[in-house]
Design an enzyme around this catalytic site. Sequence first.
Site, PDB file in Angstrom:
ATOM      1  N   GLU A  36     -50.552 -37.774  12.868  1.00 29.05           N
ATOM      2  CA  GLU A  36     -51.695 -37.395  13.706  1.00 29.05           C
ATOM      3  C   GLU A  36     -52.546 -38.584  14.144  1.00 29.05           C
ATOM      4  O   GLU A  36     -52.860 -38.729  15.319  1.00 29.05           O
ATOM      5  CB  GLU A  36     -52.547 -36.334  13.000  1.00 29.05           C
ATOM      6  N   HIS A  75     -50.345 -35.889  23.982  1.00 26.14           N
ATOM      7  CA  HIS A  75     -50.335 -35.915  22.513  1.00 26.14           C
ATOM      8  C   HIS A  75     -49.101 -35.197  21.973  1.00 26.14           C
ATOM      9  O   HIS A  75     -48.350 -35.753  21.164  1.00 26.14           O
ATOM     10  CB  HIS A  75     -51.620 -35.274  21.993  1.00 26.14           C
ATOM     11  N   GLU A  76     -48.888 -33.980  22.417  1.00 24.23           N
ATOM     12  CA  GLU A  76     -47.767 -33.194  21.871  1.00 24.23           C
ATOM     13  C   GLU A  76     -46.442 -33.831  22.275  1.00 24.23           C
ATOM     14  O   GLU A  76     -45.504 -33.870  21.485  1.00 24.23           O
ATOM     15  CB  GLU A  76     -47.833 -31.737  22.333  1.00 24.23           C
ATOM     16  N   GLU A 102     -46.469 -24.925  11.575  1.00 25.00           N
ATOM     17  CA  GLU A 102     -47.185 -25.964  10.843  1.00 25.00           C
ATOM     18  C   GLU A 102     -48.502 -25.380  10.335  1.00 25.00           C
ATOM     19  O   GLU A 102     -49.193 -24.712  11.107  1.00 25.00           O
ATOM     20  CB  GLU A 102     -47.489 -27.170  11.738  1.00 25.00           C
ATOM     21  N   GLU A 154     -46.353 -29.286  18.499  1.00 29.05           N
ATOM     22  CA  GLU A 154     -45.307 -30.169  19.025  1.00 29.05           C
ATOM     23  C   GLU A 154     -43.888 -29.764  18.639  1.00 29.05           C
ATOM     24  O   GLU A 154     -43.007 -30.626  18.571  1.00 29.05           O
ATOM     25  CB  GLU A 154     -45.575 -31.584  18.519  1.00 29.05           C
ATOM     26  N   GLY A 166     -54.964 -26.261  19.109  1.00 34.73           N
ATOM     27  CA  GLY A 166     -54.884 -26.667  20.511  1.00 34.73           C
ATOM     28  C   GLY A 166     -53.471 -26.510  21.040  1.00 34.73           C
ATOM     29  O   GLY A 166     -53.239 -25.893  22.068  1.00 34.73           O
ATOM     30  N   ALA A 167     -52.512 -27.062  20.299  1.00 30.93           N
ATOM     31  CA  ALA A 167     -51.123 -27.015  20.728  1.00 30.93           C
ATOM     32  C   ALA A 167     -50.251 -27.466  19.576  1.00 30.93           C
ATOM     33  O   ALA A 167     -50.750 -27.995  18.586  1.00 30.93           O
ATOM     34  CB  ALA A 167     -50.901 -27.927  21.934  1.00 30.93           C
TER      35      ALA A 167
END
Length: 881
Positions: free
Chosen positions: A327, A304-305, A127, A271, A268-269
């Site tokens: 988001e 979140h992920e 992404e 998904e 951060g991460a």
Amino acid sequence: MRSDDTPLIRLEDYRPSDWLIDTVDLDISLHPTKTRIRSQLALRPNPAGRPGAPLVLDGDELKLVAIRLDGLLIDEAAYSVTPQQLTLHAPPTRRFTLMIDTEVDPSANTKLMGLYLSSHVYCTQCEADGFRRISYFLDRPDVMSVYTVRLEARKLIAPVLLSNGNRVAAGELPGGERHFAIWHDPHPKPAYLFALVGGALDHVRQSYVTAEGRSVELAVYVEPGKADRAGWAMDCLVRCMRWDERVFGRNYDLDVFNIVAVSDFNMGAMENKGLNIFNDKYVLADPQTATDGDYASIEAIIAHEYFHNWTGNRITCRDWFQLCLKEGLTVFRDQEFSADERSRPVKRIADVRTLRTTQFSEDAGPLAHPVRPRAYKEINNFYTPTVYEKGAEVIRMLKLLVGEAAFRAGMDLYFERCDGTAATIEDFLGCFAETSGHDLTHFARWYEQAGTPTIVASGRYDAAARSYTLDLAQKTAPTPGQPEKQPVVLPVALGLVGGSGDLPLATTSEAYAGNGIVIFDQPSLSVTFTDVAEPPIPSLLRGFSAPVRLELDLDEAALLRLFSADSDPFNRWQAWQTVAMRALVEAGRDPGRLDALVTTGQALATGLRGFLTTQAPSDPAFAAQVLRLPALGDVAREIGRDVDPDAIQAAHRRLSTEIGHRLGPDLLDLRERLASAARYSPDAASAGRRALRNELLGLIALSAPDSGAQLAEAQFAAGDNLTDRLAALAAMTLIPGEAREALIARFAKTYAAEPLVLDKWLMAQALIPESGTLDRVRSLMQHPAFSLTNPNRVRALIGGFAANLTQFNRTDGEGYAFLAEIVIALDRTNPQVASRLLASFKSWRMLEPRRKALAETKLGMVANTPNLSRDVADIAERTLA
Ligand SMILES: [Zn+2]
């Protein structure tokens, strides 16, 4: 590429893809410098596209090795290829397969987009448009395909081979040196959710059964030797999976769910379906190497992920303009999860602090943009607080507007109707319009209009009529490209506070929606409440019901009364902050008014004394938020023009010192009372006690440096956890001298083998508000703990410095020169990290003339550097515009 040559991509130019890809079969042979990728695409014309259109596949720095159509080599005249594009001029007008062989060099990929090596681990980040760095593809989110992935690698180097979906086969290859694994993901997905991991990794595992009865194997993979730090992440994962079942009715949908932590990561991460890849900072935790704040962030980001599996993956975005669809909604979901797991008011206060510091400042500067941007040159520059945090605020307001039941029904409808599709904001809002019966056309303006609205409020009490009239007006300052602003829909949660608590609300106003909420959607509005027995104090925007600035002319006495008597904890905190903010703004504007802070300090200390003895011990996390004054950057933004950072810093320090002096022994007593002999536990109650103790330590360090230094040293020595030790270091950084340098050295020695802890050490030093800090930062760049190629190190040291209000904004411009120099150097290897650093200039226009001119010169220097990346050129251009 210079930004000037880059086309502007516009929302209104969207049109469906001419081609669709039903299935993707990838065969990837991993090699550190020569990874071969064979991609087999099942293509068909899109009925919604242009008939007979050429097939144009995206690439980025790619090398084509071979191409076949339905198994046959293609005539060279039938296609054209560059590293950026592969075009079939006249493809068959029926279904066909295309086999594309490419080769990439993961070890040379310093941009950390596409396939790269992070500490000997192969991993991917796709992404927004990283997949095109692996193979030529229709790299856009509305092309969704079913993937089957065969991975092959040397067993010794990559014993673990992971991709999306479920593993369907694995085995050794003849010779025994190499092995393979085949993964199949039955859920159609866009290319940005593709991921692979190959490496030597340890893991922790746990079985999970969903509410629907599906057995899922959960695993968290980490660097060898660090599995004992993966337990908290696993615990968070299990809790958030249950929560999503309970609160949103969402169950997990594969047989495995894998999380992998890597040390080099731009964000951060991520998904990726069934295979979330994390910056190790947001996975690894034990009491010695993670703070309470880290434990809370890990909880939020794991959730979140995971939540993206439904809001992002099952339902994805039609195009990148809809980024907030996944988001903003998913941030809202993770905020709600954390609020349920911890203290809801404290979580809200912390989130609003973040919103104001990061998003309000973005809205107030040249990088302001709507929650759904209408045009971009580089989408990577739109992963912003506006899309994420303001996007979440919009969902929160939507929930207030339609009510709890219609909100849940709207979410259910959205999951049902849009599952398996690439959706838009209109699709999303349509579901809530349907379940609530509300017309949401006006509300949708939140997605289109940039800027932070201001509500100007005043109230009048009519003793004879026993009525109270509240006058509201709203306005939004112009932002780039939007000189004229329209009123937006603002849910204003409110109460009228009387002598013994909240007064009953009675009104015939049509704007009153019940439940203490006024819907304010016009330029101005008056609401009259009747049967008001006494002159009330209005408590507006309870729970921060809308992301706006509020101007309400309450005097200090009324605000302090709200602090002690408001039934809404958020507004108790807010009233307190407002008293402090006003004083800081006045003294920050006019250093001659510094002495006036004595009076405010006195008033605040008086208010605090009772609070600290009676209430703070029972809700220490809330008390810690009260003690923390508004951030320097927030004071700067409130001042708004001709900002002098040194004056703000002086005011801030003076007010803290005044409060500290007045409370003196009370601070020490309370700190003593909060001490705990129990072993460290990351739970919210224990974290709250530590937070308050450490806020107190900071106040003592400022107001009584000698005893502050002693306490900090003792706390470091006795600390059995990083939270207390880091707080000791932070307090000590406020006290110049040999003791400080000794503790800094001791900290480095204690944590020499812990890069993530040393990041905090780097940042604590970068934030010291003294003129020697720039030299310190320069010399820390030579420290073995620092590396310009690792995003975490760069964000800690250089990002920390850029957040240092007085030192980044030095009067000699050396702070700007330093940052510009780093941005230019870093742009050659990692443009995404470079452009995010450059965005630190976003508030330059509010500075006093001398600093403003210096900042402009350095920004111009960056903008005129030849061969800038699109990322950096775009930020430079917009910041200067
Ligand atoms: Zn996200």
